[in-house]
Design a protein around this motif. Structure first.
Motif, PDB file in Angstrom:
ATOM      1  N   GLU A   1      47.065  20.533  76.043  1.00 46.35           N
ATOM      2  CA  GLU A   1      47.233  19.431  76.897  1.00 46.35           C
ATOM      3  C   GLU A   1      47.056  18.103  75.865  1.00 46.35           C
ATOM      4  O   GLU A   1      48.642  16.947  75.591  1.00 46.35           O
TER       5      GLU A   1
ATOM      6  N   ALA B   1      50.468  17.783  73.922  1.00 49.16           N
ATOM      7  CA  ALA B   1      51.080  17.390  74.560  1.00 49.16           C
ATOM      8  C   ALA B   1      51.615  15.982  75.012  1.00 49.16           C
ATOM      9  O   ALA B   1      52.764  15.293  74.917  1.00 49.16           O
TER      10      ALA B   1
ATOM     11  N   GLY C   1      54.561  15.596  73.390  1.00 46.85           N
ATOM     12  CA  GLY C   1      55.619  16.489  74.292  1.00 46.85           C
ATOM     13  C   GLY C   1      55.817  14.319  75.078  1.00 46.85           C
ATOM     14  O   GLY C   1      55.978  13.590  75.391  1.00 46.85           O
TER      15      GLY C   1
ATOM     16  N   ALA D   1      53.391  14.356  79.019  1.00 50.83           N
ATOM     17  CA  ALA D   1      52.001  14.615  79.743  1.00 50.83           C
ATOM     18  C   ALA D   1      51.551  13.771  80.422  1.00 50.83           C
ATOM     19  O   ALA D   1      51.596  12.360  80.865  1.00 50.83           O
TER      20      ALA D   1
ATOM     21  N   SER E   1      54.454  17.754  81.347  1.00 49.07           N
ATOM     22  CA  SER E   1      53.476  19.128  81.608  1.00 49.07           C
ATOM     23  C   SER E   1      52.580  18.414  82.008  1.00 49.07           C
ATOM     24  O   SER E   1      52.338  16.601  82.362  1.00 49.07           O
TER      25      SER E   1
END
Length: 824
Positions: free
Chosen positions: A475, A478, A482, A484, A655
């Motif tokens: 996490e 991310a 990413g 999140a 995510s």
């Protein structure tokens, strides 16, 4: 003595807490004080309390309050001539498994931050200290020689005697039947048809406090449970100790027991796992020096534990199984302070079986709060303002409070959560988080997602490497590389509107609020002494319109502060927390994902700016900021459209991340959090936040900061209890402490919070927040320290610090800069 028609202060309740408040008010010079007791002094809970006083507690606040209580109880007999029964017996806490031993060692380390010495001993030494115990399963223990006991009724009588000598008037057999308000403020107490007009009213009536507070429309979320202990007839093994000789208090928390000698016999009490709640309608109206029915079927499992630990009990005659009611709070911490709903009404209760030990310190702290209008020491964990009206729901109290008592002796593992009264407040995207595998904890009534690995990545709990470390690592990544989603919907939202909105907020907040529409200001709210009351961001939506985004537990305290600051300002404000969701979107791909689920162009915002946005079928606005310290946004969406926005973000490739991931990133980034680094006893200078003070705007606390900025150190009347009687309520706030980032050298070091920091052979501070750093592969922390400040100001990194975790010291490096910058 005839009831008066007027009093400056009326205290409702003549137990040890009410007597302590009255005593300390009078000792500080307050005149015209009346105490009303429905029955006789010390009735209710005080008379049947076990009277145990342990110095060593799991928090700084509790330890300081109890240290003061002990000093006071020792002095009261000389002052009043009334014995308190104080005996310093010491206490012995057993461990029968490694985690319990770790926990009690952690308490020993914490005690050293306050100069309290305790000793870790083995099973043989434990038996020497308590010869009656069986130690076949004991793997270690902690001996605390400074602990002891008092006679609760005698302490209450000594306090009342000291209060009476200073002019306090006590009225027994006087039942309060109503509370009077004028203009929303408390103005009087009704006793049948008689009215006592009052400037302040204090509720400290134990079991009945919630119902009495409700007479004024105030919320005091308390609920009672049955609490059991046995008293035996004299035992030869106890008599053999000799007259005047006492055993230490024995704590066998793995067996849910506490024990002390009592009149040549034993008192054995329990905090049993399956506690019995007690609705007050089961008590007769005249319940006073009364007890509940014995329940041997309920107590028998605890009795079996006691027989194993103390074999001599097999030969003991039980004098009685005492069953007396006690009141508890939702989070096991007591509550105190001025009612957020009713100015002038002060509340103190829910002592959770620590009332005798806390009574002296808590009574003094409450008296000083009443006199000065502010807390005079760190009391955030006990502050009544942590509870909103929604937390006073009777069904929630009935479900949760028995669990609170039953888990009194639980190890305080990271990740521990209550299981009852769950689901009271849920985010608008709660169902989506469940579908994504969220693991939730209940915080302030809200269901908060802590990680997304479910139970498999959470249990069993431990003080060591947690099961969720790998999951949270995904996490964290991310949040960096990413996109999140971090559900922040529990954050408070307060609209502020009116012609004087800007001027009002400039008075309330430290930062400049005369900013452009579309800008976001990061700021604090201070008290008059310059301490931080809240940490927040403020958005300007129009010439006369702002939105405050505050911490999840700060809404009640901020609204109270706003009402107190408003004066004649032409401004209105409203809590709209439930009306909007806040979705954080962190990571390098955040803009890409946001654009993918919007049919309109998502603007390239500068930091701390916001603009309208569409997300799938939803609309709201987006701000360029992130509490993780990584690149990202916050999305503000009406609650009824939040699920649609969440679905669109997930479909576009976002995510999820939980509180553990954001906490790790927050600490790496050096971001302060209220309740950890920031508190009413911490100034912006100490927190390194003076750059967010708009000097010259006249914000509350500015004068104090200007006056104190050249001083160093932070003093409270509770730091040296032996001198507390001479220090009054004075307090000095300066910059003699600083918040620093720490990086541990040993990857096996796993701090949690509150651990003492050592430097140059002395304790110089404590950990305020800690987490595993996935960037460094070691633990990182924030701490507040009062040493090496010159070196910290001139050197980017300072070594030589140690942090004591469960009696083991680990080296660490420190910096005033964020960890991700200082240690890269």
């Amino acid at each position: 003595m005839t009831l008066p028609t007027h009093a400056r202060t009326v205290v409702i309740g003549g137990g040890i807490i009410g007597c302590s408040i009255a005593y300390h008010l009078a000792r500080e010079g307050r005149q015209d004080i009346v105490v009303l007791e429905r029955s006789k002094l010390t009735s209710g809970t005080s008379w049947h309390a076990a009277g145990l006083v342990r110095r060593l507690r799991p928090s700084a606040t509790l330890t300081k309050l109890i240290n003061y209580s002990i000093d006071l109880y020792g002095a009261l007999e000389g002052e009043t001539g009334q014995a308190t029964g104080w005996v310093q017996t010491g206490s012995l806490t057993l461990a029968t498994n490694p985690d319990r031993l770790t926990n009690i060692k952690r308490q020993v380390s914490l005690g050293r931050a306050f100069g309290l010495e305790a000793e870790v001993v083995d099973a043989g030494q434990a038996r020497e200290l308590w010869p009656l115990i069986e130690t076949d399963d004991v793997i270690g223990a902690v001996w605390s020689p400074a602990d002891g006991r008092v006679n609760p009724s005698d302490v209450a009588l000594a306090l009342s005697k000291g209060a009476k000598a200073r002019g306090v008037r006590f009225f027994e057999d006087t039942l309060v039947t109503g509370l009077r308000k004028t203009g929303g403020r408390i103005s009087g107490v009704e006793v049948g048809s008689h009215l006592i007009e009052a400037e302040e009213v204090v509720i400290a009536c134990g079991l009945w406090s919630r119902e009495v507070a409700a007479m004024a429309g105030a919320h005091m979320p308390l609920f009672a449970c049955e609490h059991f202990y046995i008293l035996t007839k004299p035992l030869a093994e106890v008599q053999a100790l000799g007259k005047g000789t006492h055993l230490p208090t024995l704590n066998d928390q793995d067996a849910f027991l506490y024990t002390r000698d009592d009149v040549e016999g034993l008192l054995v009490g329990s905090f049993e796992p399956h506690a019995k709640g007690l609705p007050l309608d089961r008590l007769p109206a005249d319940f006073s020096f009364d007890l509940l029915d014995e329940d041997w079927d309920h107590f028998m499992p605890m009795m079996e534990n006691a027989l194993h630990r103390i074999p001599a009990l097999e030969r003991a005659e039980v004098r009685m199984l005492l069953n007396g009611p006690e009141s508890f709070t939702l989070d096991s911490q007591f509550m105190m302070g001025e009612s957020p709903e009713v100015p002038g009404l002060f509340l103190l209760g829910g002592m959770n079986s620590t009332g005798i030990a806390l009574a002296g310190g808590a009574g003094r702290a409450m008296a000083e709060w009443i006199i000065t209008g502010e807390p005079t020491m760190e009391l955030a964990e006990a502050d009544i303002r942590r509870f909103g009206p929604e937390m006073n729901v009777l069904a929630a109290l009935e479900a949760r409070i028995p669990e609170v008592l039953g888990r009194h002796y639980d190890n305080p593992y990271p990740g521990r959560a209550m299981e009852t009264a769950r689901g009271q407040r849920r985010s608008p995207i709660h169902a989506g988080l469940v579908a994504a595998g969220a693991r939730f904890e209940a915080r302030g009534g809200w269901e908060r997602a802590v990680h997304f690995g479910g139970a498999a990545a959470h249990l069993p709990l431990t003080f060591g490497v947690p099961k969720w470390r790998e999951q949270v690592g995904h996490e964290v990544e991310a949040c960096r590389s990413g996109a999140a989603i971090l559900d922040q919907s529990a954050f408070g939202k307060i609209w502020v509107h009116g012609p004087d909105a800007c001027a009002f907020l400039n008075r309330l907040c430290t930062a400049q609020m005369d900013i452009s529409v579309g800008r976001i200001a990061y700021t604090q709210i201070l008290n008059a002494r310059g301490g931080i009351e809240s940490d927040l961001t403020v958005q300007r939506h129009g010439p006369e319109t702002y939105l405050m985004i505050v911490g999840a537990g700060e809404v009640v305290r901020d609204l109270k502060r706003m009402r107190e600051t408003k004066g004649g300002s032409r401004v209105e404000f409203a809590d709209v927390t439930s009306g909007y969701a806040i979705l954080g979107l962190a990571g390098a791909r955040a803009h890409e994902v946001l654009q993918a689920c919007s049919n309109t162009r998502v603007p390239q915002l500068k930091r701390f700016h916001f603009a309208p946005v569409e997300i799938g079928l939803a609309c709201g606005w987006v701000g360029r900021l992130s509490f993780t310290g990584e690149d990202g946004y916050e999305l503000y969406i009406p609650s009824d459209m939040a699920a649609a926005a969440h679905e669109a973000l997930v479909a576009a490739g976002a995510s999820h991340a939980g509180l553990y991931a954001s906490g790790s990133l927050r600490i790496e980034s050096g971001f302060r959090a209220f309740g950890h680094e920031l508190s009413p006893g911490t100034t912006p200078f100490e927190a390194g936040l003076e750059a967010f003070c708009a000097w010259g705007t006249g914000f509350v606390g500015e004068d104090a900061l200007c006056h104190l900025s050249g001083e160093s150190g932070l003093e409270t009347a509770f730091q040296e209890p032996s001198k507390a009687l001479d220090q009054g309520v004075s307090k000095r706030l300066g910059a003699g402490r600083r918040i620093v980032s720490l990086l541990f050298d040993d990857p096996d070091a796993i701090p949690i919070h509150d651990e003492p920091v050592w430097f140059d052979g002395r304790v110089v501070g404590q950990i305020t927040s800690a987490a595993w750093s996935y960037r460094f592969g070691h633990s990182v922390a924030l701490a507040i320290v009062d040493a090496a400040l010159d070196r910290l100001a001139s050197e980017p990194v300072v070594d030589g610090l140690e942090v004591e975790i469960a009696c083991t010291r680990f080296t660490a490096r420190a910096s005033l800069k964020p960890a991700k910058e200082a240690f890269a």
